[in-house]
Design an enzyme around this catalytic site. Sequence first.
Site, PDB file in Angstrom:
ATOM      1  N   LYS A  96       0.831  -1.206   0.000  1.00 34.93           N
ATOM      2  CA  LYS A  96       0.000   0.000   0.000  1.00 34.93           C
ATOM      3  C   LYS A  96       0.870   1.262   0.000  1.00 34.93           C
ATOM      4  CE  LYS A  96      -3.842  -2.353   2.364  1.00 34.93           C
ATOM      5  NZ  LYS A  96      -4.837  -2.282   3.467  1.00 34.93           N
ATOM      6  N   TYR A 150     -12.152  -1.735  -3.525  1.00 37.85           N
ATOM      7  CA  TYR A 150     -12.638  -2.025  -2.173  1.00 37.85           C
ATOM      8  C   TYR A 150     -14.173  -1.965  -2.083  1.00 37.85           C
ATOM      9  CZ  TYR A 150      -8.229  -2.417   0.456  1.00 37.85           C
ATOM     10  OH  TYR A 150      -7.032  -2.841   0.988  1.00 37.85           O
ATOM     11  N   ASN A 196      -1.891  -0.109   6.931  1.00 35.83           N
ATOM     12  CA  ASN A 196      -1.347  -1.393   7.406  1.00 35.83           C
ATOM     13  C   ASN A 196      -0.486  -2.115   6.362  1.00 35.83           C
ATOM     14  OD1 ASN A 196      -3.380  -2.273   5.757  1.00 35.83           O
ATOM     15  ND2 ASN A 196      -4.577  -3.292   7.344  1.00 35.83           N
ATOM     16  N   HIS A 249      -1.985  -5.481   1.378  1.00 32.04           N
ATOM     17  CA  HIS A 249      -3.275  -6.124   1.134  1.00 32.04           C
ATOM     18  C   HIS A 249      -3.006  -7.547   0.680  1.00 32.04           C
ATOM     19  CE1 HIS A 249      -7.280  -6.989  -0.418  1.00 32.04           C
ATOM     20  NE2 HIS A 249      -6.650  -7.551  -1.442  1.00 32.04           N
ATOM     21  N   GLU A 294      -9.471 -10.033  -7.846  1.00 33.20           N
ATOM     22  CA  GLU A 294      -8.486  -8.985  -7.556  1.00 33.20           C
ATOM     23  C   GLU A 294      -7.283  -9.067  -8.491  1.00 33.20           C
ATOM     24  OE1 GLU A 294      -9.657  -8.508  -2.826  1.00 33.20           O
ATOM     25  OE2 GLU A 294      -7.662  -9.257  -3.346  1.00 33.20           O
TER      26      GLU A 294
END
Length: 138
Positions: A9, A49, A112, A115, A126
């Site tokens: 990310k 998302y 975080n 993913h 995805e």
Amino acid sequence: MEKTLSIIKPDGVQKGVIGEVIKRFENAGIKIVAMKMIHLTKEKAKNFYAVHKDKPFFDSLTTFMSSGPVVAMVLAGENVIEKNRELMGATNPADAAPGTIRKDFASDVEKNIVHGSDSPQTAATEIAFFFNELEICE
Ligand code: DAT
Ligand code: MG
């Protein structure tokens, strides 16, 4: 061979831990079979998302995910969906096990670092979101 989508990310790219994250995958015997750096638009982040569109953190999450470039990868290996989730650690770094990517590098539940797809179905969707067949090196 099972495949999954991994994303480093914007916070992971910004913190300079692309190499660290990739090293953990390779050390675990996971193969990287596709990789690209891409700066998502807010619209693309919302599409990616979409499953979280009704969550209170949706707007903040998609703003964050479109705040800078990400590194998208297709990982391959036996049981790689679960293996990747183990290497990542719990969503909230405060709950993540020692030695996991999120425990070691993440600052909070939203930023975080990584993913990872959570099922064969989401992995297929995805992966197709980021890569076409020609871009995946089997
Ligand atoms: P994961 O990324 O571990 O699969 P998820 O699918 O439940 O977790 O959520 C997707 C992302 O949304 C997550 O990586 C960070 C963000 N997120 C989840 N729960 C959150 C919360 N309570 N507050 C803020 N962001 C959250
Ligand atoms: Mg998830």
